[in-house]
Design a protein around this motif. Structure first.
Motif, short mmCIF file in Angstrom:
data_model
loop_
_atom_site.label_atom_id
_atom_site.label_comp_id
_atom_site.label_asym_id
_atom_site.label_seq_id
_atom_site.Cartn_x
_atom_site.Cartn_y
_atom_site.Cartn_z
N MET A 148 21.80 4.07 -0.71
CA MET A 148 21.08 2.93 -0.51
C MET A 148 19.28 3.76 -0.22
N SER A 149 18.87 2.46 -1.11
CA SER A 149 17.01 3.29 -0.74
C SER A 149 16.25 2.78 0.61
N ILE A 150 15.72 3.10 1.59
CA ILE A 150 15.36 2.60 2.42
C ILE A 150 14.50 1.36 1.66
N LYS A 151 13.88 0.27 2.88
CA LYS A 151 13.26 -0.31 2.03
C LYS A 151 12.02 -0.48 2.84
N ILE A 152 10.71 0.01 2.51
CA ILE A 152 9.83 -0.08 3.17
C ILE A 152 8.84 -1.42 2.98
N GLY A 153 7.98 -2.11 3.85
CA GLY A 153 7.30 -2.52 4.14
C GLY A 153 5.48 -2.20 4.66
N ILE A 154 4.82 -2.51 4.04
CA ILE A 154 3.81 -1.58 4.32
C ILE A 154 2.72 -3.20 4.80
N MET A 155 2.13 -2.81 6.44
CA MET A 155 0.90 -4.21 6.66
C MET A 155 -0.17 -3.44 6.75
N GLY A 156 -1.55 -3.77 6.04
CA GLY A 156 -2.78 -3.31 6.06
C GLY A 156 -1.99 -2.83 4.52
N TYR A 157 -3.66 -2.27 4.06
CA TYR A 157 -4.01 -1.85 2.96
C TYR A 157 -5.30 -1.19 3.32
N GLY A 158 -5.55 -0.31 4.01
CA GLY A 158 -6.56 0.42 4.19
C GLY A 158 -6.28 1.76 3.58
N ASN A 159 -6.90 3.58 3.91
CA ASN A 159 -6.68 4.16 4.12
C ASN A 159 -5.11 4.80 4.29
N LEU A 160 -4.61 4.45 5.66
CA LEU A 160 -3.65 4.54 6.12
C LEU A 160 -2.56 3.82 5.42
N GLY A 161 -2.18 2.68 4.60
CA GLY A 161 -1.88 1.42 3.98
C GLY A 161 -1.58 2.15 2.39
N LYS A 162 -2.87 2.60 2.01
CA LYS A 162 -2.80 3.50 0.68
C LYS A 162 -1.83 4.82 1.02
#
Lengths: 328, 328
Positions: free
Chosen positions: A1-15
């Motif tokens: 089962m794959s690990i479900k990731i959320g991203i908080m903030g979509y600047g250079n790091l989020g991308k």
């Protein structure tokens, strides 16, 4: 089962996190959260929702680890404890002096919620910290050296941009080659700030600004430049955008130590990084830390951790058996 | 309370462990065990008993971790499972191809006895393995390179000494500088065995031996020398003892990888060791692993581990708080 990731903030790091999750066979991106209007964001992964940060609390059962992609100055001191109450989280908090208080705040929130939070992931703090800890443990009798660069320092570039008459600027931190060589040769030099790094500035002036006055203001600026040999180049905005938009960085960690009945045997440990993209390397580390966080949570762990607490094998998607057979 | 260490075997490794325990503020040496007559051994630490290996079983409550200092060929495959039934143990088993079977045998013994066993500690396997695992996890898209040297290869020196007419010999493994540079520059070269390392041999002949015939026998020896550019020097025994008795070694681990939507960003991770004393560095790592073993045991762990399983902070005598404040 794959690990479900959320991203908080979509600047250079989020991308960067989005790309690194895409490269990980055992992970999937569940959602991206932003403080901007979600309809203005165009992400790269098809079919993944972009949502307002205020909706994150509705996603606690659909996300295994939330990767926090805010800045260390004002975002993460608030965000990491806040989201550690809801999710397992990973951040890249990099204000070294404030790590103990950040750790305490995040630890309290994560323990209360029974979540795992891994703070200060990346390369420094992060991989460089690991190298310092391993090397100090192995060679208790010795001397540490950390050099940064060649790479852009955001803080120093900002300091130049705040000068009246400056339109734009980029500042490179450059390690002094002769200092690197002296350390590598086991000379154990005592190095002043000036002897370790030089600073090179590329500056675009506002119309009518006085280059001599601005150069003087830069090279004499306390804390930022006064203690360094600093070179200032005035260039056009076109040249700045064309030649100085890269995000390359890197650095070196050394430990020079001795063993033996009379400390007669000398050892040099050197670790170095040459990175075309500072944010993409940093986020590649964040994603490994997220994998480790999900494994530690599955084992019943909770509270705040750093990379110093993560068993190295947990960063890899390979099994212990596969790692022992191929990489040990 | 300090960690009580036992040493099994008092050759180069045993002597190195004794020095490293002496340098560790949180450890004390409890006893040294030997298969030789204990009365013939003179150790450096005052007041520590030297005992016959057969007495070890009487020391289970006086030793926290037994460090096994035998060789990988015949000693450790027997000793590590045997002593893992009695003690928490650490070894430096370094026959890469046989690690999976060694792991299985040690794991079964350690689990049955409720002990922690850490195998294959040192620098390769050991620190180099850690570097490969971290770097592969961070940069899943990339290429690994490991180079050894300059340093003495015991196996290759032995192979020369077995030739008829050779009285004594030392063989150095030397990484090819141009290959290191190509990797460092991100050229991702495909390197043959010959392109990665050269071999340099210092040979003392028996009276009347034929140098030309022996040189030919060395450079054409399958597996050991035929695939390498090998240089042979004939020297006197005095010269060999004077100039080639050192135990210096070292090496390099690289990962050259890419990130980005089109893999357009290139990153190089480099780790290198330059060691005056191969056994003293190796044993400095063994002692850190013993510290980690005693902490994992205190937490209720059991079974076989490698350095890939040890939280990095457990190798250090400093607290997590101190590490976060000073080295993170």
């Amino acid at each position: 089962m794959s690990i479900k990731i959320g991203i908080m903030g979509y600047g250079n790091l989020g991308k960067g996190v989005e790309l690194a999750v895409g490269a990980a066979p055992d992970m999937e991106l569940a959602a991206v959260f932003t403080r901007r209007d979600p309809s203005t964001l165009q992400i790269k992964t098809p079919g993944v929702p972009v949502l307002s940060a205020s909706e994150a609390a509705n996603w606690t059962d659909k996300i295994d680890v939330m990767i926090l992609c805010g800045g260390s100055a004002t975002d993460l001191p608030v965000q990491t404890p806040e989201y550690a109450a809801l999710f397992n989280v990973v951040d890249s908090f990099d204000t070294h002096a404030r790590i103990p208080e950040h750790f305490a705040a995040v630890d309290a929130a994560a323990r209360k919620a029974g979540k795992v939070a891994v703070i200060s992931c990346g390369w420094d703090p992060g991989m460089f910290s690991l190298m310092r800890v391993y090397a100090n443990a192995i060679l208790p009798n010795g001397k540490d050296y950390t050099f940064w660069g060649k790479g852009v320092s955001q803080g120093h570039s900002d300091a130049i941009r705040r000068i009246k008459g400056v339109k734009n600027a980029k500042q490179y931190t450059i390690p002094v080659e002769s200092a690197l060589e002296a350390v590598r040769n086991g000379e154990n030099p005592e190095l002043s700030t000036r002897q370790k790094h030089t600073r090179e500035c590329f500056v675009v002036l506002e119309e009518g600004a006085d280059p001599a006055a601005i150069e003087k203001e830069i090279v004499t600026m306390p804390n930022y430049f006064a203690d360094y040999d600093t070179t200032v180049h005035f260039i056009s905005e076109e040249e700045l955008l064309k030649n100085h938009s890269g995000m390359a960085h890197g650095g070196f960690v050394f430990r020079s130590g001795t063993t033996g009945a009379n400390q007669e045997n000398h050892h040099i440990i050197e670790y170095s990084l040459k990175l075309d993209s500072n944010p993409e390397f940093t986020t590649s580390v964040l994603v490994c830390a997220a994998r480790a966080a999900s494994r530690m949570k599955a084992e019943g762990a909770c509270g705040c951790k750093t990379m110093l607490d993560l068993p190295p094998a947990y960063l890899s998607e390979k099994s212990g058996e596969a790692l022992r057979a191929s990489l040990l």
